[in-house]
Design a protein around this motif. Structure first.
Motif, PDB file in Angstrom:
ATOM      1  N   THR A  72      49.202  51.927  30.852  1.00  0.00           N
ATOM      2  CA  THR A  72      48.824  51.518  32.223  1.00  0.00           C
ATOM      3  C   THR A  72      48.175  50.125  32.287  1.00  0.00           C
ATOM      4  OG1 THR A  72      48.412  53.849  32.613  1.00  0.00           O
ATOM      5  CG2 THR A  72      47.667  52.329  34.324  1.00  0.00           C
ATOM      6  N   LYS A  73      47.197  49.876  31.409  1.00  0.00           N
ATOM      7  CA  LYS A  73      46.469  48.592  31.445  1.00  0.00           C
ATOM      8  C   LYS A  73      47.402  47.439  31.075  1.00  0.00           C
ATOM      9  CE  LYS A  73      41.964  49.811  32.001  1.00  0.00           C
ATOM     10  NZ  LYS A  73      41.410  50.820  31.099  1.00  0.00           N
ATOM     11  N   LEU A  74      48.302  47.683  30.122  1.00  0.00           N
ATOM     12  CA  LEU A  74      49.201  46.610  29.698  1.00  0.00           C
ATOM     13  C   LEU A  74      50.258  46.325  30.759  1.00  0.00           C
ATOM     14  CD1 LEU A  74      49.700  47.313  25.887  1.00  0.00           C
ATOM     15  CD2 LEU A  74      47.919  46.036  27.071  1.00  0.00           C
ATOM     16  N   ARG A  75      50.641  47.357  31.492  1.00  0.00           N
ATOM     17  CA  ARG A  75      51.605  47.151  32.588  1.00  0.00           C
ATOM     18  C   ARG A  75      50.969  46.270  33.669  1.00  0.00           C
ATOM     19  NH1 ARG A  75      55.695  51.281  32.567  1.00  0.00           N
ATOM     20  NH2 ARG A  75      55.810  51.219  34.834  1.00  0.00           N
ATOM     21  N   ALA A  76      49.680  46.504  33.929  1.00  0.00           N
ATOM     22  CA  ALA A  76      48.966  45.677  34.922  1.00  0.00           C
ATOM     23  C   ALA A  76      48.895  44.223  34.441  1.00  0.00           C
ATOM     24  CB  ALA A  76      47.571  46.239  35.163  1.00  0.00           C
ATOM     25  N   LEU A  77      48.636  44.025  33.133  1.00  0.00           N
ATOM     26  CA  LEU A  77      48.618  42.656  32.585  1.00  0.00           C
ATOM     27  C   LEU A  77      50.012  42.043  32.677  1.00  0.00           C
ATOM     28  CD1 LEU A  77      46.406  42.770  29.354  1.00  0.00           C
ATOM     29  CD2 LEU A  77      45.965  41.500  31.459  1.00  0.00           C
ATOM     30  N   GLY A  78      51.023  42.872  32.447  1.00  0.00           N
ATOM     31  CA  GLY A  78      52.410  42.410  32.552  1.00  0.00           C
ATOM     32  C   GLY A  78      52.696  41.898  33.962  1.00  0.00           C
ATOM     33  N   GLN A  79      52.206  42.628  34.968  1.00  0.00           N
ATOM     34  CA  GLN A  79      52.419  42.209  36.377  1.00  0.00           C
ATOM     35  C   GLN A  79      51.674  40.897  36.656  1.00  0.00           C
ATOM     36  OE1 GLN A  79      54.319  43.924  38.377  1.00  0.00           O
ATOM     37  NE2 GLN A  79      54.240  46.110  37.826  1.00  0.00           N
ATOM     38  N   SER A  80      50.391  40.817  36.229  1.00  0.00           N
ATOM     39  CA  SER A  80      49.595  39.627  36.583  1.00  0.00           C
ATOM     40  C   SER A  80      50.127  38.380  35.866  1.00  0.00           C
ATOM     41  CB  SER A  80      48.110  39.842  36.283  1.00  0.00           C
ATOM     42  OG  SER A  80      47.857  39.919  34.900  1.00  0.00           O
ATOM     43  N   HIS A  81      50.746  38.552  34.693  1.00  0.00           N
ATOM     44  CA  HIS A  81      51.243  37.406  33.934  1.00  0.00           C
ATOM     45  C   HIS A  81      52.730  37.112  34.201  1.00  0.00           C
ATOM     46  CE1 HIS A  81      47.431  38.043  31.924  1.00  0.00           C
ATOM     47  NE2 HIS A  81      47.597  36.985  31.171  1.00  0.00           N
ATOM     48  N   SER A 107      34.154  30.802  30.758  1.00  0.00           N
ATOM     49  CA  SER A 107      33.184  31.737  30.237  1.00  0.00           C
ATOM     50  C   SER A 107      33.538  33.175  30.670  1.00  0.00           C
ATOM     51  CB  SER A 107      31.796  31.246  30.628  1.00  0.00           C
ATOM     52  OG  SER A 107      31.018  32.250  31.113  1.00  0.00           O
ATOM     53  N   SER A 108      33.974  33.377  31.935  1.00  0.00           N
ATOM     54  CA  SER A 108      34.429  34.737  32.290  1.00  0.00           C
ATOM     55  C   SER A 108      35.760  35.075  31.640  1.00  0.00           C
ATOM     56  CB  SER A 108      34.502  34.968  33.799  1.00  0.00           C
ATOM     57  OG  SER A 108      34.565  33.794  34.489  1.00  0.00           O
ATOM     58  N   GLN A 109      36.592  34.049  31.443  1.00  0.00           N
ATOM     59  CA  GLN A 109      37.884  34.291  30.797  1.00  0.00           C
ATOM     60  C   GLN A 109      37.704  34.867  29.383  1.00  0.00           C
ATOM     61  OE1 GLN A 109      40.696  34.065  32.386  1.00  0.00           O
ATOM     62  NE2 GLN A 109      42.028  34.520  30.656  1.00  0.00           N
ATOM     63  N   LYS A 110      36.663  34.417  28.689  1.00  0.00           N
ATOM     64  CA  LYS A 110      36.409  34.922  27.329  1.00  0.00           C
ATOM     65  C   LYS A 110      36.067  36.411  27.355  1.00  0.00           C
ATOM     66  CE  LYS A 110      35.044  30.432  25.818  1.00  0.00           C
ATOM     67  NZ  LYS A 110      33.934  29.492  25.850  1.00  0.00           N
ATOM     68  N   HIS A 111      35.293  36.826  28.372  1.00  0.00           N
ATOM     69  CA  HIS A 111      34.963  38.259  28.488  1.00  0.00           C
ATOM     70  C   HIS A 111      36.200  39.082  28.826  1.00  0.00           C
ATOM     71  CE1 HIS A 111      30.674  37.922  27.969  1.00  0.00           C
ATOM     72  NE2 HIS A 111      30.708  36.854  28.716  1.00  0.00           N
ATOM     73  N   LEU A 128      45.050  46.027  23.839  1.00  0.00           N
ATOM     74  CA  LEU A 128      46.240  45.939  22.977  1.00  0.00           C
ATOM     75  C   LEU A 128      46.067  46.850  21.758  1.00  0.00           C
ATOM     76  CD1 LEU A 128      46.908  42.072  22.924  1.00  0.00           C
ATOM     77  CD2 LEU A 128      48.312  43.785  24.068  1.00  0.00           C
ATOM     78  N   VAL A 129      44.870  46.854  21.182  1.00  0.00           N
ATOM     79  CA  VAL A 129      44.635  47.677  19.983  1.00  0.00           C
ATOM     80  C   VAL A 129      44.664  49.167  20.348  1.00  0.00           C
ATOM     81  CG1 VAL A 129      43.073  48.113  18.052  1.00  0.00           C
ATOM     82  CG2 VAL A 129      43.238  45.816  18.983  1.00  0.00           C
ATOM     83  N   LEU A 130      44.043  49.516  21.487  1.00  0.00           N
ATOM     84  CA  LEU A 130      44.013  50.931  21.886  1.00  0.00           C
ATOM     85  C   LEU A 130      45.423  51.440  22.207  1.00  0.00           C
ATOM     86  CD1 LEU A 130      40.748  51.041  24.056  1.00  0.00           C
ATOM     87  CD2 LEU A 130      41.077  51.830  21.696  1.00  0.00           C
ATOM     88  N   TYR A 131      46.250  50.556  22.751  1.00  0.00           N
ATOM     89  CA  TYR A 131      47.634  50.948  23.023  1.00  0.00           C
ATOM     90  C   TYR A 131      48.347  51.313  21.715  1.00  0.00           C
ATOM     91  CZ  TYR A 131      52.567  50.553  24.167  1.00  0.00           C
ATOM     92  OH  TYR A 131      53.913  50.795  24.278  1.00  0.00           O
ATOM     93  N   ALA A 132      48.133  50.498  20.669  1.00  0.00           N
ATOM     94  CA  ALA A 132      48.768  50.780  19.370  1.00  0.00           C
ATOM     95  C   ALA A 132      48.229  52.083  18.777  1.00  0.00           C
ATOM     96  CB  ALA A 132      48.531  49.628  18.398  1.00  0.00           C
ATOM     97  N   ARG A 133      47.030  52.487  19.210  1.00  0.00           N
ATOM     98  CA  ARG A 133      46.455  53.741  18.733  1.00  0.00           C
ATOM     99  C   ARG A 133      46.854  54.925  19.605  1.00  0.00           C
ATOM    100  NH1 ARG A 133      40.120  53.533  17.906  1.00  0.00           N
ATOM    101  NH2 ARG A 133      40.078  53.620  15.660  1.00  0.00           N
ATOM    102  N   GLY A 174      40.865  42.523  26.977  1.00  0.00           N
ATOM    103  CA  GLY A 174      42.331  42.509  26.898  1.00  0.00           C
ATOM    104  C   GLY A 174      42.817  42.803  25.481  1.00  0.00           C
ATOM    105  N   ILE A 175      42.156  42.211  24.484  1.00  0.00           N
ATOM    106  CA  ILE A 175      42.561  42.447  23.088  1.00  0.00           C
ATOM    107  C   ILE A 175      42.281  43.903  22.716  1.00  0.00           C
ATOM    108  CG2 ILE A 175      42.053  41.857  20.666  1.00  0.00           C
ATOM    109  CD1 ILE A 175      41.571  38.965  21.625  1.00  0.00           C
ATOM    110  N   LEU A 176      41.142  44.421  23.189  1.00  0.00           N
ATOM    111  CA  LEU A 176      40.825  45.821  22.910  1.00  0.00           C
ATOM    112  C   LEU A 176      41.922  46.734  23.476  1.00  0.00           C
ATOM    113  CD1 LEU A 176      38.738  47.726  21.669  1.00  0.00           C
ATOM    114  CD2 LEU A 176      37.619  47.825  23.907  1.00  0.00           C
TER     115      LEU A 176
END
Ligand code: HEM
Length: 130
Positions: A68-77, A45-49, A58-63, A54-56
């Motif tokens: 910065t946020k995607l680099r942090a996701l890159g590190q955690s994954h 249930s927290s994973q869904k939030h 990705l979209v904001l990055y394309a805009r 996370g998807i937002l």
């Protein structure tokens, strides 16, 4: 309309559908035992939030937002983190596209190709940290 704005509008319609993220995780968990193994101890249930934000990102990055946020996701994954092999992102994107088709009845074929184009840009950043 730019691909990123198309996706933003479609994502708004998806998020207005209460079971959009449930549908995504049903498809994603069904897509491979390698995926199911990663989420055995996860509070879904927290994973869904977390995924909603996370998807937002990705979209904001394309805009044009900074990476910065995607680099942090890159590190955690990465292999030092959750150890998410790069090919698992194909299953992630295919599962998301199934959920979009099911929950955004207004999505056109242009919208669906915009989703893939826009998300792949950010997914490539995340994968590059593996
Ligand atoms: C955690 C987003 C792809 C597995 C997270 C978190 C976010 C997120 C926001 C929580 C924050 C964090 O710990 O960094 C995304 C996005 C993806 C993606 C936007 C696609 C681009 C994947 C894939 C897998 C995966 C392909 C493969 C199984 C996990 C796991 C966790 C996680 C195992 C931790 C769950 C836990 O806390 O138990 N993801 N993720 N993610 N993600 Fe992803």
């Amino acid at each position: 309309m730019t691909p990123a704005n198309r996706v933003m509008q479609s994502y708004g319609r998806c998020c207005a559908s209460p079971s959009f993220f449930d549908t995504f995780y049903q498809h994603f968990l069904a897509s491979s035992p390698a995926i199911r193994d990663k989420f055995t101890k996860t509070d879904m249930s927290s994973q869904k939030h977390l995924l909603r934000a996370g998807i937002l990102n990705l979209v904001l990055y394309a805009r044009g937002m900074s990476d910065t946020k995607l680099r942090a996701l890159g590190q955690s994954h990465s292999r030092e983190g959750f150890d998410i092999r790069p090919e698992l992102y194909d299953l992630w994107l295919d599962s998301l596209m199934l959920a979009v088709r099911e929950h955004d009845s207004a999505a056109t074929s242009e919208d669906l190709s915009a989703w893939r184009e826009v998300l792949n840009k950010g997914i490539n950043v995340i994968k590059s940290f593996y």
